[in-house]
Design an enzyme around this catalytic site. Structure first.
Site, PDB file in Angstrom:
ATOM      1  N   ASN A 138       0.851  -1.192   0.000  1.00 54.99           N
ATOM      2  CA  ASN A 138       0.000   0.000   0.000  1.00 54.99           C
ATOM      3  C   ASN A 138       0.881   1.235   0.000  1.00 54.99           C
ATOM      4  OD1 ASN A 138      -2.865   1.104   0.457  1.00 54.99           O
ATOM      5  ND2 ASN A 138      -1.637   2.227   1.952  1.00 54.99           N
ATOM      6  N   GLU A 201      -1.199   0.706  -5.123  1.00 55.55           N
ATOM      7  CA  GLU A 201      -1.234   2.040  -5.729  1.00 55.55           C
ATOM      8  C   GLU A 201      -0.007   2.301  -6.615  1.00 55.55           C
ATOM      9  OE1 GLU A 201      -1.834   1.423  -2.556  1.00 55.55           O
ATOM     10  OE2 GLU A 201      -3.879   2.105  -2.181  1.00 55.55           O
ATOM     11  N   ASP A 249      -6.709  21.821   7.491  1.00 54.73           N
ATOM     12  CA  ASP A 249      -7.161  20.861   6.488  1.00 54.73           C
ATOM     13  C   ASP A 249      -7.617  21.564   5.206  1.00 54.73           C
ATOM     14  OD1 ASP A 249      -7.857  18.351   5.385  1.00 54.73           O
ATOM     15  OD2 ASP A 249      -8.212  17.602   7.404  1.00 54.73           O
TER      16      ASP A 249
END
Ligand code: MN
Length: 427
Positions: A138, A201, A249
């Site tokens: 991953n 990925e 964020d």
């Protein structure tokens, strides 16, 4: 990353800053002044390494990295995620790096971006690990707060890496990992795609790189990483947590402090001329990298309902997360409403969505506003859905996670097309 940099330097606005700047707020202050340019900070007070930012802060740069045009990005990501290409080409750490030493994060120009941040944060670090049960690899990007010279804590949302760590924790074992910083934007984008847990990925990235990717074998951990500027090796510890945050964020608002897993590093590898990639939190680079890979999800869901969907954009003004603009070739009255219902459900974080005809450029906010101005009748074309599950990043969301979703049908009514004809588009 440096090869890519050479190829885009002349095509996009590139600003080199020679002034001496500190990693503590000063560097970020400069990056904020140039939100859509590529910035190279040559002279960092605390480190010998240069800092680069903005290599993928516009759709044009990302399209260039994916070897397509802006309108083709979503389809390119869909093709890559549907057709991962295995990687069988490897090289040793020494083939890519000539400095290898005990991990010391003080060597890196890790920036502190905003006044109230929890500390210096690595924002372009991709964590590569293997599933303790299946061995599947991953790769995912995480913000990482520096805790000491060889310790970090990373925000891990409940997806693949989270599951790997939980599985390792159940065995009372650390999860071996590598952190790669400074890679080709196409590789970086691939690490943010939402593929199933059994899909690697990096193999998605290899599709974009036409099967030519070569991975670097780490020295102390059994993990392979893509070509990068800086490589860190270590492990995520079992049963240990630290305060992570506050941090800004996507929505340019502060995220809360959470207890997150702790990473302990042992080795680090780099080159004399390695450049450190800093992604500005809430900047366009952050927004696009996080948002673009969600566009295929919306496209697929809408296509099931209205096959003539043309394109989908999670728009920059909507933080590449909360707003979508969708263009369709309208064939039956009501298509617009069906599209918005499909879209609002497909990407749970989506809050507002506007559906337009194919003569509107969804990548141009003024064009989308033109459609809203001329083709929307408020009492007929707006759909309001209270109490729907929304985004945890939405400052309007209720404590139970619900919000109100709004769809705007800015398509022309089919029975009065001549009245709405856009003369400059057709003549
Ligand atoms: Mn995965």
């Amino acid at each position: 990353m440096q090869n890519f940099l050479k190829t885009i330097r002349d095509d996009f606005n590139f600003i080199e800053i020679n002034d001496k700047v500190s990693t503590n707020l000063e560097a970020a202050g400069i990056l904020r002044k140039y939100p859509k340019d590529i910035i190279l900070l040559d002279n960092i007070k605390e480190s010998d390494m240069k800092v680069i930012s903005g290599i993928c802060n516009t759709r044009e740069k990302i399209a260039n990295a994916l070897k397509t045009d802006v309108a083709g990005i979503t389809k390119k990501i869909m093709d890559a995620t549907n057709n991962p290409v295995p990687i069988n080409d490897y090289k040793e750490v020494q083939d890519s790096f000539n400095i290898s030493k005990r991990a010391d994060l003080a060597k890196l120009p890790i920036l502190t971006y905003y006044q109230r941040d929890g500390g210096p944060y690595i924002t372009s670090g991709v964590i590569i690990a293997k599933d303790p049960e299946t061995g599947v690899r991953n790769a995912s990007i995480h913000r990482m707060l520096q805790l000491g010279k060889d310790r970090l804590t990373a925000r891990i949302v409940p997806r693949h890496l989270y599951t790997y760590h939980q599985r390792a924790e159940q065995l009372d074992e650390p999860l071996e990992l590598a952190i790669a910083i400074g890679m080709h934007p196409a590789t970086l984008l691939a690490t943010t795609t939402s593929v199933p847990i059994n899909v690697d990925e990096l193999e998605v990235a290899n599709n974009i790189h036409q099967g030519k990717m070569k991975l670097i074998k780490c020295e102390n951990v059994d993990i392979e990483v893509p070509e990068c500027e800086i490589l860190l090796e270590g492990r995520m510890l079992p049963h240990e947590r630290a305060d992570e945050g506050p941090f800004v964020d996507l929505t340019d608002t502060y995220d809360v402090v959470r207890q997150e897993p702790v990473i302990e590093l042992d080795k680090m590898h780099y080159k004399e001329d390695s450049i450190y990639h800093a992604i500005m939190p809430a900047g366009f680079e952050h927004k696009l990298l996080q948002g673009l890979p969600q566009e295929p999800r919306i496209f697929n869901a809408v296509q099931n309902t209205v096959p003539t969907v043309q394109n989908v954009a999670l728009t920059e003004g909507g933080c590449c997360w909360l707003h979508a603009a969708i263009s369709i070739q309208k064939q039956t009255q009501g298509d617009g409403k069906n599209v918005m219902m499909a879209a609002l459900a497909a990407h749970p974080s989506l809050k507002h969505c506007v559906v337009v005809d194919e003569d509107i450029d969804i990548f141009d906010a003024e064009d989308v506003e033109y459609a809203i101005a001329t083709r929307v009748k408020g009492d007929e074309d707006i759909l309001i859905v209270p109490g729907a599950r929304g985004s945890s990043l939405d400052p309007c969301a209720k404590p139970d996670g619900t919000t109100t979703k709004v769809g705007v049908d800015a398509t022309k009514p089919l029975n009065k097309l001549d009245k709405f004809e856009r003369v400059s588009f057709s003549d």
